[in-house]
Design a protein around this motif. Sequence first.
Motif, PDB file in Angstrom:
ATOM      1  N   ALA A   1       0.817  -1.214   0.000  1.00  0.00           N
ATOM      2  CA  ALA A   1       0.000   0.000   0.000  1.00  0.00           C
ATOM      3  C   ALA A   1       0.852   1.265   0.000  1.00  0.00           C
ATOM      4  N   ARG A   2       0.303   2.281  -0.667  1.00  0.00           N
ATOM      5  CA  ARG A   2       0.861   3.627  -0.578  1.00  0.00           C
ATOM      6  C   ARG A   2       0.057   4.348   0.508  1.00  0.00           C
ATOM      7  N   VAL A   3       0.735   4.675   1.591  1.00  0.00           N
ATOM      8  CA  VAL A   3       0.051   5.205   2.775  1.00  0.00           C
ATOM      9  C   VAL A   3       0.302   6.701   2.899  1.00  0.00           C
ATOM     10  N   GLY A   4      -0.765   7.460   3.113  1.00  0.00           N
ATOM     11  CA  GLY A   4      -0.646   8.868   3.455  1.00  0.00           C
ATOM     12  C   GLY A   4      -0.772   9.015   4.956  1.00  0.00           C
ATOM     13  N   LEU A   5       0.286   9.483   5.607  1.00  0.00           N
ATOM     14  CA  LEU A   5       0.280   9.689   7.054  1.00  0.00           C
ATOM     15  C   LEU A   5       0.131  11.177   7.305  1.00  0.00           C
ATOM     16  N   VAL A   6      -1.002  11.563   7.905  1.00  0.00           N
ATOM     17  CA  VAL A   6      -1.332  12.978   8.080  1.00  0.00           C
ATOM     18  C   VAL A   6      -0.977  13.397   9.500  1.00  0.00           C
ATOM     19  N   GLY A   7       0.034  14.265   9.613  1.00  0.00           N
ATOM     20  CA  GLY A   7       0.445  14.749  10.918  1.00  0.00           C
ATOM     21  C   GLY A   7       1.862  14.331  11.265  1.00  0.00           C
TER      22      GLY A   7
END
Length: 490
Positions: free
Chosen positions: A175-181
Motif C-alpha cells: 500500500a501507498r500510505v498517506g500519514l497525516v500529521g
Amino acid sequence: MTVEVDVAIVGAGFAGLGLGIRLKRRAADERTAESFVILERADDVGGTWRDNVYPGVACDIPSHLYSYSFRTKPDWSHVYPSGAELQEYLRECAREEGLLPHLRFGEPVTDARWLANDERWLVTTPVAQYRARVLVSAVGRLSEPRIPSIDGLGGFRGPVMHTAAWDDTLPLADARVGLVGTGASAVQLLPELARCARHVTVFQRSAPYVVPRGDRAYSAAELDELTDAAARQRLREQIFWDAETAFPQRLGVPEAIGELRDRARTHRETQVPDPVLRAALTPDYEIGCKRVLLSDDFYPALQRPNVTLEASALKRMDVSTAVAESGARHEVDVLVFATGFHATRPPFADLVAGRDGIRLADHWSDGMRAYASTVVHGFPNLFVLDGPNASLGHNSAVYMIEAQLDYVLGALDHLGASGDPLEIPLDAEDAYVAAIDAAARDTVWLSGCTSWYVDERSGRLALLWPGYAHTFRERNGTFDPAVYRVPVAS
C-alpha cells in the motif's frame, strides 16, 4: 432500571481506576464505604492505552513515574513503557484491586443531569440509569479522536483511519500510505509504517521539535534491585525531580530554553545530513510551544527510500490523489490520520447538565475552567479529573491525577460529615482562572504557535498547569471546605 450509588465514575483509564482503587481501599480500612460504579463505554479498561494500539505506541514518561505511587511495579521491562505494557498494568490493577464488580462495560453515558430537588446526579446509559450523590468525570483529554475536515475525503475509496482506531487487519505491504500529521503519534508510527508499507507520504503541517529518546531495557541487575519498594520509590523521586528541572524551559528562561533548543538542533543535525530535508524539518516557532517529541528513529525513517516528506498540510482529496497545500499531488491507497484529539473541547461536556439545566459545554464556551482544576461552578458534587489546567508539558500526568484524587477524597469526607451538596462559588472559580491565565501569559505555550494545549476559540491555555508539578499538588491536592462558603450579602 435505576441504580442508587454514592459515586458514579465515568471512564476506566488511569484517573477512573485510580479513584476506584482509592475508594476500594478506604472501604477495606473501614473508614468509609462509598458505593461506586465505573461506567466505561468500551469493553475493557485502559482508556488511551486501550484505544491506541497502533504500531510503536509508547509513553514519553518513564515507566516508574507513569504509574500509581500507591501501586508501584517492580518489573517494567524498559525505561519507557510501551502501550501494551501500560494496558496490561491497568488490567492487573483492576483485577487485583477488586474493581471488576464495580466496572460497567459497554455503558457509554448519554446524559447526566443534576436533580436539584433530590440533590443527586441522574446518569443515563443505554443499559441503566444511576442516581449518584457524586459524579466524577474521568474521561481524560485524549479520548475523542479528531479528524480534520478535508475536502473530497468522502470520495476517497481507500481505507481511512485515525491512529486511535487502528485496524491491524489492513494489508499495508503493497500500500501507498498517506500519514497525516507529525505529532507524537506520527513520530512513533512512521518508523513502523516505513518498514512494512510500499510507500509512505508524510504530510507535515508544521515541523516538530524532536530530542533523543534514549530508551533501553532494564538490566537483570536493575530489575533485581527494583524488587525492593524503597529502591522503586527512590528511582521514582529521582525521575520526578529531574523532570521538574525542565519547567524553566516552558517559562522561556534563556539558559534553560537555549539548552533544550540546542539539544533538538544537535539531534536534527546529527541524524539529518541532507541540508534541504533538514531545513524542511526545522520548526519556525519557539521550542516548547508545541509538545516536544522524543524519538531516535523518526528522522532516520524519513530518509528511507520509500518515505516522502510533504512539508505542507493535506488540503484535499481528488479520488485517490492527496493534494497538499503546496499543490503537490501524491497517490495514496490508505489514509492514516495522526491528528490528535478534541482535547480542549471534550464532547462529554455536551452531555452534562448542571444547576438550572446549564450544559457544561456552555459554561466552558470560553474554554475549560474549574476551581482547583477539579470543581465547576453550577455543577454541584461534580469533579473533573485530568481536565482544565490539570495536565503538564514536562512531567507525569499520573502525578497530577493523584493530586486530584486526594482532593476528591477530602471532598467525600466533607460530604459524609455535612450532608450538603458542594458547589464552588463563581467568584472563587473566577479568581482561580484569572490566576491561571496570568501565570500562563508569559509562558512559551502562548508564544504564537497553534497547539492542542490552547483553546482555539478563546486563545486560553486550557489544558496545562502553568507551573511546576509539585506546586499543583501543593495548591490543589488538599480539599478546603472554607472556599465553598458563599459570603452572605450585607
